[in-house]
Design a protein around this motif. Structure first.
Motif, PDB file in Angstrom:
ATOM      1  N   ASN A 196       5.409  -7.710   6.412  1.00  0.00           N
ATOM      2  CA  ASN A 196       4.505  -7.257   5.353  1.00  0.00           C
ATOM      3  C   ASN A 196       3.199  -8.039   5.321  1.00  0.00           C
ATOM      4  O   ASN A 196       2.438  -7.931   4.351  1.00  0.00           O
ATOM      5  N   LYS A 197       2.946  -8.824   6.343  1.00  0.00           N
ATOM      6  CA  LYS A 197       1.726  -9.629   6.360  1.00  0.00           C
ATOM      7  C   LYS A 197       0.501  -8.737   6.528  1.00  0.00           C
ATOM      8  O   LYS A 197       0.435  -7.931   7.446  1.00  0.00           O
ATOM      9  N   PHE A 198      -0.448  -8.902   5.629  1.00  0.00           N
ATOM     10  CA  PHE A 198      -1.704  -8.172   5.753  1.00  0.00           C
ATOM     11  C   PHE A 198      -2.814  -8.961   5.056  1.00  0.00           C
ATOM     12  O   PHE A 198      -3.202  -8.666   3.916  1.00  0.00           O
ATOM     13  N   PRO A 199      -3.332  -9.982   5.749  1.00  0.00           N
ATOM     14  CA  PRO A 199      -4.381 -10.812   5.152  1.00  0.00           C
ATOM     15  C   PRO A 199      -5.745 -10.136   5.213  1.00  0.00           C
ATOM     16  O   PRO A 199      -6.043  -9.389   6.145  1.00  0.00           O
ATOM     17  N   ILE A 200      -6.551 -10.403   4.200  1.00  0.00           N
ATOM     18  CA  ILE A 200      -7.951  -9.973   4.187  1.00  0.00           C
ATOM     19  C   ILE A 200      -8.808 -11.213   3.935  1.00  0.00           C
ATOM     20  O   ILE A 200      -8.303 -12.272   3.547  1.00  0.00           O
TER      21      ILE A 200
ATOM     22  N   SER B 242     -11.937  -7.722  -1.439  1.00  0.00           N
ATOM     23  CA  SER B 242     -10.905  -7.200  -2.338  1.00  0.00           C
ATOM     24  C   SER B 242     -10.125  -6.116  -1.615  1.00  0.00           C
ATOM     25  O   SER B 242     -10.650  -5.438  -0.728  1.00  0.00           O
ATOM     26  N   ARG B 243      -8.884  -5.946  -2.015  1.00  0.00           N
ATOM     27  CA  ARG B 243      -8.075  -4.878  -1.426  1.00  0.00           C
ATOM     28  C   ARG B 243      -8.527  -3.523  -1.964  1.00  0.00           C
ATOM     29  O   ARG B 243      -9.100  -3.426  -3.051  1.00  0.00           O
TER      30      ARG B 243
ATOM     31  N   TYR C  64       0.874  -1.168   0.000  1.00  0.00           N
ATOM     32  CA  TYR C  64       0.000   0.000   0.000  1.00  0.00           C
ATOM     33  C   TYR C  64       0.912   1.219   0.000  1.00  0.00           C
ATOM     34  O   TYR C  64       0.951   1.989   0.951  1.00  0.00           O
ATOM     35  N   TRP C  65       1.672   1.394  -1.068  1.00  0.00           N
ATOM     36  CA  TRP C  65       2.736   2.382  -1.065  1.00  0.00           C
ATOM     37  C   TRP C  65       2.238   3.791  -0.792  1.00  0.00           C
ATOM     38  O   TRP C  65       2.932   4.586  -0.136  1.00  0.00           O
ATOM     39  N   TRP C  66       1.052   4.145  -1.248  1.00  0.00           N
ATOM     40  CA  TRP C  66       0.534   5.507  -1.101  1.00  0.00           C
ATOM     41  C   TRP C  66       0.131   5.839   0.337  1.00  0.00           C
ATOM     42  O   TRP C  66      -0.162   6.975   0.667  1.00  0.00           O
ATOM     43  N   LEU C  67       0.108   4.822   1.221  1.00  0.00           N
ATOM     44  CA  LEU C  67      -0.215   5.040   2.636  1.00  0.00           C
ATOM     45  C   LEU C  67       1.038   5.121   3.515  1.00  0.00           C
ATOM     46  O   LEU C  67       0.929   5.160   4.737  1.00  0.00           O
ATOM     47  N   ALA C  68       2.207   5.154   2.901  1.00  0.00           N
ATOM     48  CA  ALA C  68       3.463   5.057   3.655  1.00  0.00           C
ATOM     49  C   ALA C  68       3.648   6.190   4.665  1.00  0.00           C
ATOM     50  O   ALA C  68       4.288   6.002   5.702  1.00  0.00           O
ATOM     51  N   TRP C  69       3.090   7.367   4.384  1.00  0.00           N
ATOM     52  CA  TRP C  69       3.267   8.514   5.290  1.00  0.00           C
ATOM     53  C   TRP C  69       1.916   8.986   5.845  1.00  0.00           C
ATOM     54  O   TRP C  69       1.768  10.146   6.219  1.00  0.00           O
ATOM     55  N   THR C  70       0.956   8.085   5.884  1.00  0.00           N
ATOM     56  CA  THR C  70      -0.381   8.413   6.393  1.00  0.00           C
ATOM     57  C   THR C  70      -0.449   8.143   7.891  1.00  0.00           C
ATOM     58  O   THR C  70      -0.178   7.025   8.338  1.00  0.00           O
ATOM     59  N   TRP C  71      -0.827   9.140   8.647  1.00  0.00           N
ATOM     60  CA  TRP C  71      -0.847   9.052  10.112  1.00  0.00           C
ATOM     61  C   TRP C  71      -1.658   7.865  10.613  1.00  0.00           C
ATOM     62  O   TRP C  71      -1.223   7.127  11.506  1.00  0.00           O
ATOM     63  N   GLU C  72      -2.816   7.633  10.025  1.00  0.00           N
ATOM     64  CA  GLU C  72      -3.696   6.556  10.485  1.00  0.00           C
ATOM     65  C   GLU C  72      -3.116   5.168  10.219  1.00  0.00           C
ATOM     66  O   GLU C  72      -3.616   4.173  10.742  1.00  0.00           O
TER      67      GLU C  72
ATOM     68  N   ALA D 281     -12.506   1.015   4.166  1.00  0.00           N
ATOM     69  CA  ALA D 281     -13.586   0.507   5.011  1.00  0.00           C
ATOM     70  C   ALA D 281     -14.111  -0.850   4.558  1.00  0.00           C
ATOM     71  O   ALA D 281     -14.532  -1.672   5.379  1.00  0.00           O
ATOM     72  N   SER D 282     -14.093  -1.110   3.257  1.00  0.00           N
ATOM     73  CA  SER D 282     -14.681  -2.347   2.745  1.00  0.00           C
ATOM     74  C   SER D 282     -13.666  -3.475   2.578  1.00  0.00           C
ATOM     75  O   SER D 282     -13.983  -4.533   2.042  1.00  0.00           O
ATOM     76  N   GLU D 283     -12.457  -3.268   3.072  1.00  0.00           N
ATOM     77  CA  GLU D 283     -11.377  -4.217   2.787  1.00  0.00           C
ATOM     78  C   GLU D 283     -11.489  -5.532   3.570  1.00  0.00           C
ATOM     79  O   GLU D 283     -10.921  -6.547   3.170  1.00  0.00           O
ATOM     80  N   GLU D 284     -12.185  -5.531   4.701  1.00  0.00           N
ATOM     81  CA  GLU D 284     -12.387  -6.728   5.525  1.00  0.00           C
ATOM     82  C   GLU D 284     -11.061  -7.391   5.906  1.00  0.00           C
ATOM     83  O   GLU D 284     -10.818  -8.566   5.645  1.00  0.00           O
TER      84      GLU D 284
END
Length: 288
Positions: free
Chosen positions: A124-128, A133-134, A99-107, A154-157
């Motif tokens: 780097n584990k991030f299962p859904i 869908s991601r 999720y490269w575009w979230l690299a500097w996102t506070w949340e 929100a819909s990523e589950e």
């Protein structure tokens, strides 16, 4: 793990994100997603959030709650910054470029201990969920600023507990494994209450903290013994005072480690029905 309230992002991160994300988009468009030039930009920038995360998390890892020193400890990306891994056939494999575009996102940032952050643990584990869908990734070539649709997760589950959004106590519990023994001799283990809890325990390997948690909870049990003696000898006021000190010291005190485990221990030592009968205080949900 407890629920975290980390407040507003620091101004320095706001400024850093604008600069770094603009640079990332430029490098993506000129060199491509898998280029060394693009990947290099993700080595820096988000560390500016470490001091505030460290302070607001009361010097503790967001995942295992162990007290830590910020020196050398990483800023953890909840959603990985360069490629998400999914468990396939019992093996963790990279399945996307998220999720490269979230690299500097506070949340998306947390303070974590080195063990929880490394590739043998969270990494780097991030299962859904398999039915989900991601979040939509920005296209290539990419425009800047990036559209808000790519930040809507929100819909990523997801199958990992996010301590910023979830109450981990709803998903993870600490339980004594040998209840037939006196509580002084209890050993404690971590267990999931649902599939999200199970996966989080597996990914973070929280069972490796069992010995430290057991030793910590012995401090609570020793004071519970005093409260129990007061009750058996007809001193309810003294018992309540001792019980309230346990709650204040180990659950309400944000500096304490393992507050999730302490909450479950208090509920195991004096279950809710017994607290109601005895007029004892109920331990509040811990948060940080």
């Amino acid at each position: 793990m407890i629920k975290l309230y980390l407040g507003l992002e620091p101004n320095i991160l706001t400024t850093t994100r604008a600069n770094k994300l603009n640079e990332a988009v430029r490098l993506l468009n000129s060199h491509g997603l898998n280029s060394d030039e693009f990947k290099k930009v993700f080595k820096t920038g988000y560390q500016c959030a470490r001091p505030l995360l460290f302070k607001r998390q009361h010097n503790k890892c967001a995942f295992c709650e162990i007290s830590n020193d910020d020196c050398g400890s990483p800023v953890e990306h909840f959603r990985p910054k360069l490629g998400a891994e999914e468990k396939i056939g019992g093996v963790w494999r990279r399945v996307s470029t998220h999720y490269w575009w979230l690299a500097w996102t506070w949340e998306n940032l947390l303070f974590a201990c080195e063990r929880c952050n490394n590739s043998g643990s969270k990494g780097n584990k991030f299962p859904i969920r398999s039915s989900a869908s991601r979040v939509l990734a920005p296209p290539s070539p990419c425009s800047y600023p990036i559209s808000a649709i790519h930040y809507d997760c929100a819909s990523e589950e997801r199958l990992l507990i996010d301590p910023r959004l979830d109450n981990p106590i709803d998903h993870i519990q600490w339980i004594p494994v040998n209840r037939t023994l006196h509580p002084k001799n209890w050993q404690w283990t971590v267990a999931g209450l649902d599939d999200k809890g199970d996966m989080t325990i597996e990914v973070l390997d929280l069972s490796l903290r069992a010995d430290k948690v057991t030793n910590h909870l012995k401090l609570i049990v020793s004071q519970w013994v005093d409260a129990d003696i007061h009750l058996k000898e007809g001193r309810p006021i003294a018992a309540q005072a001792t019980w309230d000190r346990i709650i204040d010291s180990y659950i309400n005190n944000p500096e304490q480690p393992f507050r999730n485990a302490a909450w479950w221990a208090c509920n195991a030592l004096f279950p809710e029905a017994e607290r109601n009968r005895l007029g004892l205080s109920h331990p509040p949900m811990p948060f940080g």
